[in-house]
Every structure is written in structure tokens, then in C-alpha cells.
Write an enzyme that holds these catalytic residues in place. Structure first.
Site, short mmCIF file in Angstrom:
data_model
loop_
_atom_site.label_atom_id
_atom_site.label_comp_id
_atom_site.label_asym_id
_atom_site.label_seq_id
_atom_site.Cartn_x
_atom_site.Cartn_y
_atom_site.Cartn_z
N GLU A 69 10.59 61.75 49.65
CA GLU A 69 9.63 62.71 49.09
C GLU A 69 10.09 63.26 47.74
O GLU A 69 9.34 63.95 47.06
CB GLU A 69 9.44 63.87 50.06
CG GLU A 69 8.64 63.55 51.31
CD GLU A 69 9.50 62.98 52.43
OE1 GLU A 69 10.60 62.47 52.15
OE2 GLU A 69 9.07 63.07 53.60
N LYS A 104 18.76 76.92 68.27
CA LYS A 104 18.55 78.35 68.07
C LYS A 104 18.99 79.09 69.32
O LYS A 104 18.34 79.04 70.35
CB LYS A 104 17.08 78.61 67.76
CG LYS A 104 16.74 77.98 66.43
CD LYS A 104 15.30 78.09 66.03
CE LYS A 104 15.17 77.43 64.65
NZ LYS A 104 13.84 77.27 64.21
N THR A 154 7.80 57.07 54.45
CA THR A 154 9.02 57.56 55.10
C THR A 154 9.06 56.95 56.49
O THR A 154 8.02 56.71 57.10
CB THR A 154 9.02 59.09 55.23
OG1 THR A 154 7.89 59.46 56.02
CG2 THR A 154 8.93 59.76 53.89
N TRP A 180 21.77 80.36 64.60
CA TRP A 180 21.63 78.91 64.57
C TRP A 180 22.98 78.23 64.80
O TRP A 180 24.00 78.63 64.24
CB TRP A 180 21.07 78.46 63.21
CG TRP A 180 19.63 78.81 63.00
CD1 TRP A 180 18.84 79.55 63.84
CD2 TRP A 180 18.80 78.45 61.89
NE1 TRP A 180 17.58 79.67 63.32
CE2 TRP A 180 17.53 79.01 62.12
CE3 TRP A 180 19.02 77.71 60.73
CZ2 TRP A 180 16.46 78.85 61.22
CZ3 TRP A 180 17.97 77.56 59.83
CH2 TRP A 180 16.70 78.12 60.09
P1 ADP Z 1 14.34 58.02 56.01
O1 ADP Z 1 15.74 57.50 55.97
O2 ADP Z 1 14.04 58.85 57.24
O3 ADP Z 1 13.30 57.06 55.62
P2 ADP Z 1 14.93 59.47 53.64
O4 ADP Z 1 15.77 58.39 53.11
O5 ADP Z 1 13.93 60.10 52.75
O6 ADP Z 1 14.16 59.06 54.88
O7 ADP Z 1 15.88 60.53 54.31
C1 ADP Z 1 16.08 61.76 53.76
C2 ADP Z 1 16.99 62.56 54.64
O8 ADP Z 1 18.25 61.91 54.79
C3 ADP Z 1 17.31 63.92 54.07
O9 ADP Z 1 16.31 64.86 54.32
C4 ADP Z 1 18.62 64.23 54.79
O10 ADP Z 1 18.40 64.75 56.08
C5 ADP Z 1 19.27 62.88 54.91
N1 ADP Z 1 20.27 62.70 53.85
C6 ADP Z 1 20.12 62.10 52.66
N2 ADP Z 1 21.26 62.12 51.95
C7 ADP Z 1 22.17 62.78 52.70
C8 ADP Z 1 23.54 63.16 52.51
N3 ADP Z 1 24.23 62.85 51.41
N4 ADP Z 1 24.14 63.83 53.51
C9 ADP Z 1 23.47 64.16 54.64
N5 ADP Z 1 22.19 63.84 54.86
C10 ADP Z 1 21.54 63.16 53.92
#
Ligand code: ADP
Length: 543
Positions: free
Chosen positions: A331, A440, A186, A445
Site C-alpha cells: 500500500e 490486549k 496484497t 498491550w
Molecule cells: P504481503 O507480504 O502480506 O503481501 P506486504 O509485503 O505489503 O504484504 O507486507 C507489509 C507488511 O510486512 C508490513 O505491514 C509489516 O507488517 C511487514 N513488514 C515489512 N517490512 C518489515 C520489516 N522490516 N520488519 C518487520 N515487518 C515488516
């Protein structure tokens, strides 16, 4: 009493083998970094994946070894996915957009034994090679004609020569379906990147899910332009699910600009594509400028960050392509939810339907989902209450590679996504924030994302970011950071006046600061942790 059904392992090699038998002529079309478009099919790719597996064995790669790729979406990367995992090694996809120090950290942490990379990345690999301590084999994913005359990379091997030296006479080995198959780090908005280690079983089960009618409904009738990179969360599982159902794959390499995406859709009569909103913005701009159309496309999968309402509306109302808004994370292999409407919703008026499609979608079968408060109590599924989003299921991580970050699941396997969301009575989930970004205030929230969305609605605002600032009475209060569009003169009073009535009174930012730039991660997300540090001692006027 146990059932009497066969306990055959679910293995990644079977996906490609199936496609080679039942969909041998279905095409895999790639835009290569060398230039020309390359056409292949499942039968040929299967044969080449076998050669790749044998070539790895000849290099001394054994089960469990990590083999890294630094590559775009293309047929060589695709066959390597299968060659590496199929022979029992772990396909470690490295994101070339990470900062070089992060790539070095990741390769060393994974202890990659070999690195396969596209021509594009030769200069990067030349720079990084001395730091990659465990890599013993460096393979340039090209043919002899494109090999450099000289390179500082030690014993640089030519991919096509490695394959040519092997025969196709190879039977995929069988092993425990829980064997590690691939590894993806990640990008880590805080701390070092952490490795998510997938298994054969989790990958095959995820592929079934991708094909389901109410998920992405992938089928042999589809020609899929895979815009989402294979180096980020397995291209959302499309490159595993496509051979399972015999879908045609169009792999665009680095060519993701509006004109290229349009040209590939036209040339390959693509029925479907998947990617992040930025790519679709570029495509839509191009379509508007040229008046061109994309009539073959039936559906666009949009995820990674929230799909803007106007984007969903334009694709559907102007271009007749249905938008499946999807949410997931590395994940989670990565799919968690997709926005397939329920039957009655198709007849709803457009704006009401868009209200639902703007949400991130319904849980895919296999993903358990709930929202909880800070004490872990489950919150109502009423579309209003928002809490920490927890998930569990057979393609969700149970812990990071090498135990990094400690335990990440509770006693009932729930994994905290780090997202804050609502769930409605129909099962649709809507992300309202990241849990570390939510503000918060007085025990309640405030969604930083909602505030940002409201702020960018102002014509003079180029980008907005909201962070929580410590407050003696309320615990935290929102601070709004704004980048103005060039040549505009928006001020604090004007910004706050604009927000009045658009957000709840107690959500109103306590202050507005105008800045020239905002920090982002390698994948384009706002680096709020850095901003929180920078503004840690900021004095709010009302404090
Ligand atoms: P990174 O881009 O940090 O490597 P990921 O691709 O695993 O990691 O990112 C996952 C995160 O991206 C999710 O936990 C969420 O916050 C955000 N995310 C993914 N899809 C969406 C969506 N359709 N709308 C809003 N947020 C999203």
C-alpha cells in the site's frame, strides 16, 4: 498566487527514456528461465519497450486497460513494465506464489485484458485459462524456438514475434500524471486480496525517494542484484529508480538459492542487493559452508519481515556489507522507512549500533508517520510507548481498487498500516506487532512478536506463535504454540521456565501447546487469524 514553474507531468516512460539517453550502455543482465544469461542495456531495452507498447496497441489495448504479468525478474518483464505503463495501460503484476484460486480471483477482479507470462508458468496458465474470463490475449514471454508445439491456452502468442512485428518508431504519449500505472494485490491474510493501484506521479516520486542518500542511496555507481520479486510491490521500486540514476540491474529470474545468488554477485560485481531475510539466510549458509566471500557488495537492503540481529551483524562484521533494514508495504509503493544511521551512530560500539539497526528505520522524506492509541490519540516518540502506526504521503494508497474494503484513510489522509510500533526520539521506528495480533490484556498491550522471539531463543524450539485467547478478567491472555525441533522433549514447564526473566511477568503465556505444524500464508507469514479461529474455545488453565 501560483508559481510560474512548468507543470510537466511525471511519467514512468520518462525514467527509461532518460536512462536510454544518459546511460545507454549501462547493462541489464538477466538469468533467463530458458537457461542462458542475457545481456542488454538501457538503450536497447528502451527500444524494445517501445515495440512492446506498439504491440499492445496492435492487440487493441487502450489507456486504462489492465495487462497482467506472471513473470520472474528478467529483461522482458522489465521492458513490459515500461511498455505497458508507458502507453497508458496498467501493468498488473501477479504473484505466482499465490494459490491458483487467488490468482483467478485477482485476474477476474482486475479484468485483465491480456496476460504475459514466463515459460515456467505455462502449466499454471493452462490450468487457469478457462477461469480467467476477461483475458483475450495470452502471450508467452519467449522466442519462437521455445514455444510449445501444442498448448491448451487459446491462441497462444509468442512475445518475440509480437515485438519483431513492430518498429521502434514511437513517441511516448503524454497524459495526466495521476493516471493509473500499475496494480498489485496484497496477499491478504484475511479476506480476498485487495488491489493497490499506483499512479505515474506516485511511482516517479517514490523513485526520487529511493535514490536519496539517506534512503537507499542508489546511484550510477551501483550494480544491483534485484532479489525482491517484480511481482511483489514493484521490486521495492528498484526497477523504476535504477533508470532514474543509471544503476546497472542484475535480474536473477527464479535463481535465488545461495550458490546462484553468490555466483551472480561475483559475475556482475554487484554492489548492492535487496530482498527478504529468507534469501539472505540461504546466502549466509552458503558462504559459511564454502568460505566464499562477497567483497563487492557494499549494502544489503533487508525488509518484508524483521531482519534478525545476527544477520545484520554477520553481513556487517564478517563481510563488510552495510545492512539497510527497511520497512514498507504494498500500500506504500512500498517504502516507508529505511535504517540509515545518523552520523554519530557509526562510532557507537557494535552492540549499541545493532540495537538501532534492528529497528525498522527512519521515515523517508515524503512519508508522514505517527503512532496512536485505540482512541486515536497520538502517543509519545520515546521508543517505549507502542501504538497503531499511521502513515500518509503521495505514494501511499487512498483506497483499494474498485472500492474494496471501503474507506481506508481518515479525514486527514492517515492510513492505518495495521502494524503496531514504537518511534524513538531519533525518528527510528520499531515494529512490535500487527494490530490484529497484539494481545490486549487488562487495557495494556502485549507484543506477540516479542514473545515469539523470546521463545525461539530456546534451542529446542523450531517455530513459535503467540495468539490472544479470550479471558473473563483480562480480556485476552497469550497462548504460546510451539513446534519442537525433532528429537527434543521440551515441555510446558521447561518452556515457561526459559521465558522467566526474558519477558515481563504479566506477559508470560498462560499456557503452552506443542503442535506439529503452523499455518502460513502464500508469502510465508503466520496465519494467525486461522489459529485464533481454531483455538477460539480454548480453555486457559488459569481462566
Ligand atoms: P504481503 O507480504 O502480506 O503481501 P506486504 O509485503 O505489503 O504484504 O507486507 C507489509 C507488511 O510486512 C508490513 O505491514 C509489516 O507488517 C511487514 N513488514 C515489512 N517490512 C518489515 C520489516 N522490516 N520488519 C518487520 N515487518 C515488516
Amino acid at each position: 498566487m501560483l508559481g510560474l514553474m512548468q507543470d510537466r507531468p511525471l511519467l514512468i516512460s520518462q525514467l527509461l527514456e532518460y536512462a536510454a539517453i544518459y546511460h545507454p550502455k549501462v547493462e541489464i543482465v538477466s538469468k533467463t528461465v530458458e537457461g542462458p544469461t542475457h545481456r542488454s542495456n538501457y538503450a536497447e531495452i528502451h527500444r524494445r519497450a517501445k515495440r512492446a507498447a506498439k504491440a499492445l496497441a496492435a492487440l487493441g489495448i487502450v489507456m486504462g486497460d489492465r495487462v497482467a504479468t506472471l513473470a520472474w525478474n528478467g529483461y522482458r518483464h522489465f521492458e513490459l513494465y515500461y511498455g505497458i505503463s508507458g502507453m497508458g495501460a496498467v501493468c498488473h503484476t501477479v504473484n505466482p506464489r499465490l494459490f491458483p484460486e487467488q490468482i483467478a480471483y485477482i485476474a477476474n477482479h482486475a479484468e485483465d485484458k491480456a496476460l504475459f507470462f514466463d515459460l515456467t508458468f505455462l502449466p499454471l496458465v493452462e490450468k487457469l485459462a478457462p477461469q480467467l474470463k476477461s483475458v483475450r490475449h495470452w502471450v508467452l514471454m519467449t522466442d519462437r524456438a521455445h514455444m510449445p508445439k501444442a498448448s491448451s491456452v487459446p491462441n497462444l502468442l509468442c512475445y518475440e514475434e509480437l515485438l519483431a512485428a513492430q518498429s521502434e518508431d514511437y513517441a511516448w504519449p503524454s497524459f495526466d500524471e495521476r493516471t493509473a500505472s500499475s496494480l498489485c494485490y496484497t496477499s491478504g491474510t484475511t479476506g480476498n486480496p485487495k488491489g493497490v493501484l499506483y499512479a505515474h506521479r506516485s511511482t516517479v516520486l517514490h523513485s526520487f525517494a529511493v535514490c536519496m542518500g539517506d534512503t537507499l542511496a542508489l546511484s550510477s555507481r551501483d550494480s544491483v542484484l534485484v532479489v525482491v520479486p517484480m511481482f511483489h510491490a514493484n521490486a521495492w521500486g528498484l526497477v523504476y529508480a535504477a533508470p532514474m540514476c543509471g544503476a546497472k540491474l542484475v535480474l536473477p529470474g527464479p535463481h535465488l538459492d545461495g550458490p546462484s545468488v553468490h555466483a551472480q554477485i561475483e559475475a556482475e560485481r554487484c554492489t548492492m542487493s535487496a530482498g527478504v531475510p529468507t534469501v539472505w539466510l540461504a546466502l549466509l549458509n552458503y558462504l559459511t559452508e564454502t568460505g566464499k566471500r562477497i567483497d563487492t557488495v557494499k549494502k544489503f537492503v533487508i525488509g518484508g519481515s524483521a531482519a534478525p540481529r545476527s544477520m545484520i551483524e554477520t553481513f556487517q562484521e564478517k563481510y563488510g556489507a552495510y545492512v539497510i533494514h527497511a520497512w514498507g508495504m504494498t500500500e506504500m509503493s512500498p517504502l516507508g522507512t529505511t535504517g540509515m544511521l545518523k552520523p554519530a551512530m557509526y562510532d557507537w560500539p557494535v552492540q549499541k549500533r545493532l540495537d538501532i539497526q534492528q529497528k525498522q528505520g527512519r521515515a523517508v522524506y515524503g512519508v508522514d508517520m505517527k503512532i496512536v492509541d485505540d482512541e486515536g490519540r497520538e502517543m509519545p516518540r520515546d521508543g517505549k510507548a507502542f501504538g497503531r502506526l499511521l502513515v500518509r504521503g503521495p505514494w501511499i494508497t487512498s483506497g483499494y481498487f474498485k472500492g474494496e474494503g471501503g474507506s481506508v484513510i481518515d479525514r486527514e489522509d492517515w492510513f492505518d498500516t495495521g502494524d503496531v510500533a514504537t518511534l524513538d526520539a531519533d525518528g527510528f521506528m520499531q515494529i512490535t506487532d500487527r494490530s490484529k495480533d497484539v494481545i490486549k490484556s487488562g487495557g495494556e498491550w502485549i507484543s506477540s512478536i516479542d514473545l515469539e522471539n523470546a521463545a525461539v531463543g530456546h534451542a529446542d524450539v523450531k517455530e513459535a506463535c503467540v495468539i490472544g485467547i479470550k479471558h473473563p478478567k483480562w480480556q485476552e491472555r497469550p497462548l504460546l504454540l510451539v513446534i519442537r525441533r525433532p528429537g527434543t522433549a521440551l515441555d510446558r514447564a521447561g518452556m515457561l521456565k526459559y521465558l522467566e526473566g526474558k519477558v515481563a511477568k504479566w506477559w508470560m503465556p498462560d499456557d503452552v501447546v506443542f503442535v506439529d505444524e503452523l499455518p502460513h500464508t502464500a508469502t510465508g507469514k503466520l496465519l494467525k487469524a486461522k489459529l485464533r479461529e481454531e483455538y477460539a474455545d480454548y480453555k486457559l488453565p488459569t481462566a
